[in-house]
Design a protein around this motif. Structure first.
Motif, PDB file in Angstrom:
ATOM      1  N   GLU A  32      -0.505  80.681  -2.776  1.00  0.00           N
ATOM      2  CA  GLU A  32       0.160  80.847  -4.069  1.00  0.00           C
ATOM      3  C   GLU A  32       0.794  79.525  -4.515  1.00  0.00           C
ATOM      4  O   GLU A  32       0.734  79.159  -5.690  1.00  0.00           O
ATOM      5  CB  GLU A  32       1.205  81.959  -3.989  1.00  0.00           C
ATOM      6  CG  GLU A  32       1.908  82.247  -5.290  1.00  0.00           C
ATOM      7  CD  GLU A  32       0.989  82.754  -6.395  1.00  0.00           C
ATOM      8  OE1 GLU A  32       1.407  82.695  -7.568  1.00  0.00           O
ATOM      9  OE2 GLU A  32      -0.153  83.193  -6.123  1.00  0.00           O
ATOM     10  N   ARG A  35      -1.902  77.358  -5.804  1.00  0.00           N
ATOM     11  CA  ARG A  35      -2.303  77.805  -7.133  1.00  0.00           C
ATOM     12  C   ARG A  35      -1.313  77.326  -8.203  1.00  0.00           C
ATOM     13  O   ARG A  35      -1.706  76.860  -9.263  1.00  0.00           O
ATOM     14  CB  ARG A  35      -2.407  79.334  -7.169  1.00  0.00           C
ATOM     15  CG  ARG A  35      -2.960  79.887  -8.476  1.00  0.00           C
ATOM     16  CD  ARG A  35      -2.983  81.405  -8.497  1.00  0.00           C
ATOM     17  NE  ARG A  35      -1.676  82.002  -8.647  1.00  0.00           N
ATOM     18  CZ  ARG A  35      -0.965  82.029  -9.786  1.00  0.00           C
ATOM     19  NH1 ARG A  35      -1.427  81.452 -10.870  1.00  0.00           N
ATOM     20  NH2 ARG A  35       0.221  82.624  -9.828  1.00  0.00           N
ATOM     21  N   ARG A  36      -0.032  77.434  -7.906  1.00  0.00           N
ATOM     22  CA  ARG A  36       0.992  77.094  -8.900  1.00  0.00           C
ATOM     23  C   ARG A  36       1.267  75.599  -9.007  1.00  0.00           C
ATOM     24  O   ARG A  36       1.574  75.100 -10.081  1.00  0.00           O
ATOM     25  CB  ARG A  36       2.294  77.833  -8.600  1.00  0.00           C
ATOM     26  CG  ARG A  36       2.189  79.323  -8.804  1.00  0.00           C
ATOM     27  CD  ARG A  36       3.523  79.998  -8.622  1.00  0.00           C
ATOM     28  NE  ARG A  36       3.368  81.452  -8.638  1.00  0.00           N
ATOM     29  CZ  ARG A  36       4.289  82.261  -9.085  1.00  0.00           C
ATOM     30  NH1 ARG A  36       5.440  81.804  -9.559  1.00  0.00           N
ATOM     31  NH2 ARG A  36       4.086  83.569  -9.058  1.00  0.00           N
ATOM     32  N   TYR A  91       9.014  85.952   0.334  1.00  0.00           N
ATOM     33  CA  TYR A  91       7.727  86.241  -0.288  1.00  0.00           C
ATOM     34  C   TYR A  91       7.493  87.737  -0.288  1.00  0.00           C
ATOM     35  O   TYR A  91       7.767  88.415   0.702  1.00  0.00           O
ATOM     36  CB  TYR A  91       6.595  85.547   0.480  1.00  0.00           C
ATOM     37  CG  TYR A  91       5.203  85.873  -0.015  1.00  0.00           C
ATOM     38  CD1 TYR A  91       4.786  85.489  -1.290  1.00  0.00           C
ATOM     39  CD2 TYR A  91       4.308  86.560   0.785  1.00  0.00           C
ATOM     40  CE1 TYR A  91       3.505  85.777  -1.742  1.00  0.00           C
ATOM     41  CE2 TYR A  91       3.021  86.849   0.345  1.00  0.00           C
ATOM     42  CZ  TYR A  91       2.628  86.458  -0.919  1.00  0.00           C
ATOM     43  OH  TYR A  91       1.364  86.743  -1.366  1.00  0.00           O
TER      44      TYR A  91
END
Length: 167
Positions: A32, A35-36, A91
Motif C-alpha cells: 500500500e 502504491r501511495r 494497519y
C-alpha cells in the motif's frame, strides 16, 4: 422473513510482531505504501524485538479468526520532557476497514503504553494517508516537531498525544 447473518466474532490479541500473521499484514501495508508513495515502501528500520517486554507491545485484531488489523508501540528516545513511545505498523486490511478496528487498536495502544509509564505517544504518517491523519487527529493527536527516520521527508506528518496517567 429474513434471517440475519451471524455476527462476526471480534478478538483483540496481544501478539508478537514477528508472527506469521503480523508479517503477512506488514507485507500488505508495504504494498500500500508503494502504491501511495512509490519507491520501496516504508524503509524505516524496525526490529521485531522492539515490541517485546518493556520495550513495547504489539496487537492483532481477528475477525472470525482472520487477521484483520494490527498495531504496536515501541519505546522511543525521549523528545523534550516526555517518556515517548512510537506507534508503528497500524494497519487495517481493506476488507475490514470502516468497522472501528483502528480505533480499537489505538485505544489499546494508549492504555497499555500509559500502564507501562509512557507519557506521550508519537507517530509519523504521510500526507498520502488522509484517512489515517483524520483518525489520529480526531483521537486527540496534534502536530509535533519532526523526529526520527522521516524527520526530513516532505510528505511526513508527525503527531503526538499526551497520555492520561493510569488509574
Amino acid at each position: 422473513m429474513s434471517v440475519e447473518p451471524p455476527a462476526a466474532s471480534l478478538e483483540l490479541r496481544a501478539a508478537s510482531y514477528d508472527s506469521a500473521d503480523a508479517q503477512l499484514l506488514t507485507a500488505e501495508v508495504q504494498q500500500e505504501y508503494v502504491r501511495r508513495y512509490g519507491g520501496e515502501g516504508d524503509t524505516a528500520p524496525v526490529d521485531t524485538s522492539e515490541f517485546d517486554g518493556d520495550g513495547g507491545r504489539f496487537f492483532m485484531v481477528y475477525v472470525d479468526d482472520v487477521p484483520a488489523a494490527m498495531g504496536g508501540w515501541r519505546r522511543h528516545e525521549p523528545l523534550a520532557e516526555w517518556d515517548d513511545a512510537e506507534i508503528k505498523r497500524m494497519y487495517v486490511r481493506p476488507a475490514f476497514q470502516r468497522r472501528g478496528l483502528a480505533r480499537l487498536i489505538l485505544a489499546e495502544l494508549e492504555r497499555t503504553a500509559a500502564d507501562a509509564g509512557v507519557t506521550r505517544l508519537i507517530l509519523e504518517t504521510g500526507l498520502e494517508q488522509p484517512e489515517a491523519i483524520a483518525m489520529y487527529r480526531s483521537a486527540g493527536y496534534d502536530d509535533i516537531p519532526p523526529f526520527g527516520y522521516y524527520a526530513e521527508a516532505e510528505l511526513s506528518v508527525h503527531l503526538g498525544k499526551i497520555l492520561s496517567s493510569p488509574s
